[in-house]
Enzyme design. Structure first.
Site, PDB file in Angstrom:
ATOM      1  N   ASP A  50       0.870  -1.167   0.072  1.00 15.43           N
ATOM      2  CA  ASP A  50      -0.045  -0.080   0.149  1.00 15.43           C
ATOM      3  C   ASP A  50       0.866   1.231  -0.219  1.00 15.43           C
ATOM      4  O   ASP A  50       0.297   2.321  -0.303  1.00 15.43           O
ATOM      5  CB  ASP A  50      -1.124  -0.090   0.993  1.00 15.43           C
ATOM      6  CG  ASP A  50      -0.459   0.033   2.632  1.00 15.43           C
ATOM      7  OD1 ASP A  50       0.945  -0.183   2.532  1.00 15.43           O
ATOM      8  OD2 ASP A  50      -1.145   0.102   3.642  1.00 15.43           O
ATOM      9  N   SER A  51       2.330   0.958  -0.063  1.00 11.34           N
ATOM     10  CA  SER A  51       3.273   2.248  -0.117  1.00 11.34           C
ATOM     11  C   SER A  51       2.935   2.837  -1.683  1.00 11.34           C
ATOM     12  O   SER A  51       3.343   3.834  -1.914  1.00 11.34           O
ATOM     13  CB  SER A  51       4.668   1.579   0.069  1.00 11.34           C
ATOM     14  OG  SER A  51       4.739   0.492  -0.808  1.00 11.34           O
ATOM     15  N   ASP A  89      -0.970  -6.132  -0.337  1.00 10.46           N
ATOM     16  CA  ASP A  89      -1.441  -5.718   0.824  1.00 10.46           C
ATOM     17  C   ASP A  89      -2.730  -5.229   1.076  1.00 10.46           C
ATOM     18  O   ASP A  89      -3.138  -4.324   0.550  1.00 10.46           O
ATOM     19  CB  ASP A  89      -0.228  -4.427   0.688  1.00 10.46           C
ATOM     20  CG  ASP A  89       0.220  -4.054   2.014  1.00 10.46           C
ATOM     21  OD1 ASP A  89       0.011  -4.680   3.147  1.00 10.46           O
ATOM     22  OD2 ASP A  89       1.066  -3.151   2.171  1.00 10.46           O
ATOM     23  N   LYS A 119      -1.354  -9.395   3.120  1.00  8.60           N
ATOM     24  CA  LYS A 119      -0.422  -8.955   4.170  1.00  8.60           C
ATOM     25  C   LYS A 119      -1.323  -8.136   5.027  1.00  8.60           C
ATOM     26  O   LYS A 119      -2.187  -7.297   4.482  1.00  8.60           O
ATOM     27  CB  LYS A 119       0.889  -8.116   3.594  1.00  8.60           C
ATOM     28  CG  LYS A 119       1.506  -7.366   4.700  1.00  8.60           C
ATOM     29  CD  LYS A 119       2.870  -7.084   4.322  1.00  8.60           C
ATOM     30  CE  LYS A 119       2.888  -5.636   3.957  1.00  8.60           C
ATOM     31  NZ  LYS A 119       2.663  -4.668   4.864  1.00  8.60           N
ATOM     32  N   GLU A 121      -1.540  -5.332   8.814  1.00 11.91           N
ATOM     33  CA  GLU A 121      -0.735  -4.915   9.617  1.00 11.91           C
ATOM     34  C   GLU A 121      -1.007  -4.965  11.152  1.00 11.91           C
ATOM     35  O   GLU A 121      -2.435  -4.899  11.366  1.00 11.91           O
ATOM     36  CB  GLU A 121      -0.372  -3.457   9.460  1.00 11.91           C
ATOM     37  CG  GLU A 121       0.127  -3.017   8.124  1.00 11.91           C
ATOM     38  CD  GLU A 121       0.409  -1.490   8.121  1.00 11.91           C
ATOM     39  OE1 GLU A 121       0.117  -0.538   8.953  1.00 11.91           O
ATOM     40  OE2 GLU A 121       0.863  -0.953   7.058  1.00 11.91           O
ATOM     41  N   GLU A 189       9.152  -3.946  10.511  1.00 14.46           N
ATOM     42  CA  GLU A 189       9.685  -2.716   9.919  1.00 14.46           C
ATOM     43  C   GLU A 189      10.203  -1.685  11.041  1.00 14.46           C
ATOM     44  O   GLU A 189       9.623  -1.764  12.114  1.00 14.46           O
ATOM     45  CB  GLU A 189       8.451  -2.136   9.252  1.00 14.46           C
ATOM     46  CG  GLU A 189       8.751  -0.627   8.621  1.00 14.46           C
ATOM     47  CD  GLU A 189       7.735  -0.096   7.613  1.00 14.46           C
ATOM     48  OE1 GLU A 189       7.022  -0.801   7.325  1.00 14.46           O
ATOM     49  OE2 GLU A 189       7.966   1.102   7.033  1.00 14.46           O
TER      50      GLU A 189
HETATM   51  O1  KIV Z   1       3.314  -0.807   1.598  1.00 14.28           O
HETATM   52  C1  KIV Z   1       4.678  -1.532   1.604  1.00 14.28           C
HETATM   53  O2  KIV Z   1       5.519  -1.244   0.746  1.00 14.28           O
HETATM   54  C2  KIV Z   1       5.020  -2.229   2.704  1.00 14.28           C
HETATM   55  C3  KIV Z   1       6.442  -2.503   2.981  1.00 14.28           C
HETATM   56  C4  KIV Z   1       7.233  -1.256   3.275  1.00 14.28           C
HETATM   57  C5  KIV Z   1       6.951  -3.569   3.709  1.00 14.28           C
HETATM   58  O3  KIV Z   1       4.340  -2.564   3.571  1.00 14.28           O
END
Ligand code: KIV
Length: 272
Positions: A50-51, A89, A119, A121, A189
């Site tokens: 989600d980056s 994510d 993924k 969090e 992280e």
């Molecule tokens: O969103 C993302 O790219 C991430 C990584 C930084 C682990 O969660």
């Protein structure tokens, strides 16, 4: 999506066998061509992070990323790759409201976009129950602890986690709970390196570090940070390997000069 005879992607079982034997590589990708390049050179996992909120869409943080954005980018990464395990994510508020909604959204990542894992969090009781349900229905899960960007407003910024005895004990406990709930990998992280090392030795799941030194089972980075292709400053723990922003500007400048300077440019030809 791949057909049965073409399936050659790495599996969570194969990746777990690498623990303690060989370090595992993961990079983010948001589009088909980047995924294709990284896949061809043998990256083991592609994270559709989600980056993308920051590096693709130019938002200040990851919170505005939606399920539709995640599905579209994940599908592109799946189309561009053949061997890497692709992880979607789960965006902010797509898994926190209820287990049922979370199951459906995670399911969409596999069913509609072709991801092999999701993924999420944090390591709350709720998350552990959710992870068990996801694994029960056949959805592999990657956890994420330490600095969790979706909680940026609660954490009050980006900093190293696990510096005090109390936070160390809490984070170690979180890692154990996520591994026991069924995560096959956990992103660590910005975790204090000696704690990241202790977690790596203690749990069954693969640990994937970012900003936590090189003591985990593997590493993940945001591809744009490595390419020197970020809007602001890249994080202090990443050394860009190229400066693509400068390259893009140079190429763009050459194109502008060539187009404005001549009737027939050296860069653009006719259709044939
Ligand atoms: O969103 C993302 O790219 C991430 C990584 C930084 C682990 O969660």
């Amino acid at each position: 999506m791949s057909t049965y005879s073409e399936i050659k992607r790495l599996t969570t079982k194969q990746l777990l066998k690498m623990k303690g034997v060989e370090r595992v590589t993961m990079l983010t990708a948001y589009d088909a061509v980047t995924a294709h390049c990284l896949d061809e050179i043998g990256i083991e996992m592609l994270l559709v992070g989600d980056s993308m909120g920051n590096v693709v869409y130019g938002f200040e943080n990851t919170l505005p990323v939606t399920m539709d954005m995640m599905l579209a980018h994940t599908a592109a990464v799946v189309r561009g790759s053949k061997r890497a395990l692709v992880i979607a994510d789960l965006p902010f508020m797509t898994y926190q409201a209820s287990i049922e909604e979370a199951l459906r959204n995670a399911g969409r990542c596999l069913q509609e976009a072709g991801a092999q894992a999701v993924k999420l969090e944090g390591a709350s009781e709720y998350n552990c129950i959710l992870i068990k349900r996801l694994v029960e229905v056949g959805i592999p899960v990657v956890g994420h602890i330490g600095l969790t960007p979706q909680a940026v407003h609660q954490m009050g910024g980006y900093y190293t986690h696990g510096k005090t005895e109390t936070t160390r004990a809490r984070i170690l406990e979180e890692a154990k709970k996520l591994s026991e709930a069924g995560c096959f990998a956990i992103v660590l992280e910005c975790i204090e390196p000696s704690l990241a090392q202790e977690i790596t030795k203690t749990i069954k799941a693969l640990t994937i570090g970012i900003g936590s030194s090189d003591v985990s089972d593997g590493e993940v980075l945001v591809i744009n940070d490595l390419l020197g292709l970020t809007l602001g400053k890249s994080p202090s723990f990443v050394k860009p390997l190229v400066d693509l922003k400068t390259t893009i500007k140079a190429v763009g400048r050459e194109y502008i000069e060539s187009t404005k300077g001549k009737k027939e440019t050296t860069l653009v030809d006719t259709c044939n």
